[in-house]
Design a protein around this motif. Sequence first.
Motif, PDB file in Angstrom:
ATOM      1  N   VAL A 110      64.112  58.747  -2.762  1.00 18.28           N
ATOM      2  CA  VAL A 110      65.256  58.404  -3.621  1.00 18.28           C
ATOM      3  C   VAL A 110      65.582  56.915  -3.482  1.00 18.28           C
ATOM      4  O   VAL A 110      65.927  56.247  -4.459  1.00 18.28           O
ATOM      5  CB  VAL A 110      66.485  59.289  -3.286  1.00 18.28           C
ATOM      6  N   ASP A 121      63.428  54.526  -2.859  1.00 20.51           N
ATOM      7  CA  ASP A 121      62.418  53.801  -3.645  1.00 20.51           C
ATOM      8  C   ASP A 121      62.769  53.837  -5.129  1.00 20.51           C
ATOM      9  O   ASP A 121      62.655  52.836  -5.845  1.00 20.51           O
ATOM     10  CB  ASP A 121      61.024  54.407  -3.432  1.00 20.51           C
ATOM     11  N   PHE A 122      63.191  55.011  -5.585  1.00 15.48           N
ATOM     12  CA  PHE A 122      63.565  55.163  -7.002  1.00 15.48           C
ATOM     13  C   PHE A 122      64.712  54.215  -7.359  1.00 15.48           C
ATOM     14  O   PHE A 122      64.634  53.465  -8.340  1.00 15.48           O
ATOM     15  CB  PHE A 122      63.958  56.629  -7.273  1.00 15.48           C
ATOM     16  N   LYS A 133      63.687  50.508  -7.268  1.00 12.79           N
ATOM     17  CA  LYS A 133      62.775  50.077  -8.334  1.00 12.79           C
ATOM     18  C   LYS A 133      63.425  50.190  -9.714  1.00 12.79           C
ATOM     19  O   LYS A 133      63.227  49.347 -10.573  1.00 12.79           O
ATOM     20  CB  LYS A 133      61.515  50.962  -8.333  1.00 12.79           C
ATOM     21  N   GLU A 134      64.177  51.262  -9.935  1.00 18.00           N
ATOM     22  CA  GLU A 134      64.568  51.579 -11.308  1.00 18.00           C
ATOM     23  C   GLU A 134      66.063  51.460 -11.601  1.00 18.00           C
ATOM     24  O   GLU A 134      66.456  51.602 -12.746  1.00 18.00           O
ATOM     25  CB  GLU A 134      64.086  52.999 -11.654  1.00 18.00           C
ATOM     26  N   TYR A 161      56.158  58.347  -7.365  1.00 18.02           N
ATOM     27  CA  TYR A 161      56.911  58.683  -6.157  1.00 18.02           C
ATOM     28  C   TYR A 161      56.359  59.991  -5.615  1.00 18.02           C
ATOM     29  O   TYR A 161      55.840  60.813  -6.379  1.00 18.02           O
ATOM     30  CB  TYR A 161      58.395  58.904  -6.467  1.00 18.02           C
ATOM     31  N   PHE A 203      59.182  66.179  -4.743  1.00 21.05           N
ATOM     32  CA  PHE A 203      59.912  66.932  -3.715  1.00 21.05           C
ATOM     33  C   PHE A 203      59.054  68.077  -3.171  1.00 21.05           C
ATOM     34  O   PHE A 203      59.074  68.370  -1.984  1.00 21.05           O
ATOM     35  CB  PHE A 203      61.235  67.461  -4.270  1.00 21.05           C
TER      36      PHE A 203
END
Lengths: 404, 257
Positions: free
Chosen positions: A16, A18-19, A22-23, B186, B189
């Motif tokens: 999360v 990283d998300f 990055k975004e 990514y 999960f």
Amino acid sequence: MDFNLTEEHRMVQKMVRDFTHKEVIPTIGEWDRKQEMAPHILPRMGELGILGINIPVRYGGQGFDYITLGLVCEELEYADSTLRVVMSVHMGLNSMGLLQWGTEDQKQRFLVPQAKGEKYGAFGLTEPGAGSDVANLTSTAVKDGRDYILNGEKMWISLATKAHNVLVVARTDFSLEKKSNGLTAFMVETDRDGVTVGDIHGKLGVRAGSTGWVAMQDVRIPEENRIGEEGEGFKIAMSCLDNGRYTVGAGATGLIRACLDASVKYANEREAFGRPIGNFQLIKQKIGIMKRDYDMARMLILRAGWMKNQGLRNTMETSMAKWFATDASFKAASEAIQVHGAYGFSDEYPVERFLRNSKGAVIYEGSSEVHTLLQADYALGYRKDRPLRCELPAYDPDFWQDEV
Amino acid sequence: MKIIVCVKQVPDSAAAMSVEDGKISWGDAPLVINPWDEYAVEAALRLTEAQGGDVIALSLGDENAKEAIKHALAMGCSEAILVNDPAMAGADTQAVARVLAAAIQKIGGADIVVFGKQAIDSDVGATPSMVARLLGWPAVTLVSEIVECTQSEIKASRAMEEGRQQVAAELPVVLSIVKDYGEPRYPSFMGIRKAARASVPEWTVADTGIDLPSAVVTWPNVMAPPEREVTNEIIEGSNPEEIAAKLADKIMEEKVL
């Protein structure tokens, strides 16, 4: 006592993080300035599985525990409060309410698409004239054959213009002396005739999110959309708040960390009187307090998450965590601006956004004043939590992860 | 199609590096999968998504390397192997390449072995070519795009300073992937859950069937570059033309140009 996060927890945190790095973080300042929600945020959160993180796999979710939900909220609000707000309403207040109170049919119809991120959930409790005074809300639901006819207006509703399903609380019984017993919960689809929605502009904070109103005029809702029994609306709303507040507190913890990180970076870079300002005691004091509050907020949130995992009633502990973390995040953001001096006063740095965003959370989902009274009442013995007909299910990895 | 992707654990790119007593230190910064290797994993996964097959993550390192391996598993690799041998501490690139090549052979070979362009810790970038040489396979390095891939041949575009070069090679082949290939996904999960539970087989160098290779390159000394002395000077003038002229003179005087 084990304070370690599991490998799964740490990997989800990183994913999360990283998300958001990055975004979200690169452009969130612009969306905040425009007072618009970035159009990619909700679909992306759905696509990545964040919108169903702690819902059992059998109901379209990812099957992680409640602690993971808290960690995700911390990471999201580190980037911007509006992302955590999504989790508060879509997950904490709506989807977890369905998990706790919904029938199997309702879980299939509403929870599954929400957990998959195909549909978004919101929560309609607050009204123009009723916030903390929930029992006096005025929206009505009148039985008509096998349907209910709903009328009224809900205000300050996060995701008002984005949500497909709003968990609405309305009055079904006007005769009772104890008004809270006359409330009933319904799932209202926003595409039904008579439902209109809109966003509120000119907010102090959470400007990159959707906050608005949901008006209902003679909206016909089938009995199958009633959540729980007639008269259980107040209890359902309060148990949903146990979950919403958990996400708010966890997010505020992330906001404290964001303030701390920004302040540490600036204090090491900015020089005054020939040395980095981090060397000055009054700057150290601000940073020391942020660090202390981050640790305290985090431990309170982790305790609440652990209790949810165990299936223990956590109204008091969640209230404590939400109260402390949101108050501390407001202070941390204010002090972060002070550390940044005049630059903190401009939107060149993110700390002014942190302060504007932090203010909302000390008001919604139980203002700090409400939580102060709650905690005092628990201490004084005036308040005791009674068992609910439907408790939030304890986290059972086998049940949660079984694909059925 | 069987693909092996080689991954390495490195200090986070945001870590502040320093040299203490001739040894490199990154403080308490976390170790992460080498960022270039994420592109390699992405390329390997896309290849199997198009062609079918499995991706095996292979790493040489100590216990810490499991983080990189688990990241690759969470992204979608189906299995992983760690070569963990304390005797390899301080190994040079050719020794690493020998062990990786032996491990690849012990796995039973592959149609494609994929590397990241280089590792951000030592920045040598020679391991893919060395492994290819040891295996006797073609090496296609700096791949920015896989134009076509069949069961027997691959056509790829290489990113070079001067432009792009299209190359074709027969399988099996060793590839190294650059950033232009496309953003790595990514971890999912579900992948995270699978990775957290995965038990990663560990081999020693002896398990790969070769003797411990010795290093031919050593690091007798490591030093931090001298700190740059930076001074600021504000060029003043009554109009932009005058400021520009003064700036140009200054640049010439300082021999910047």
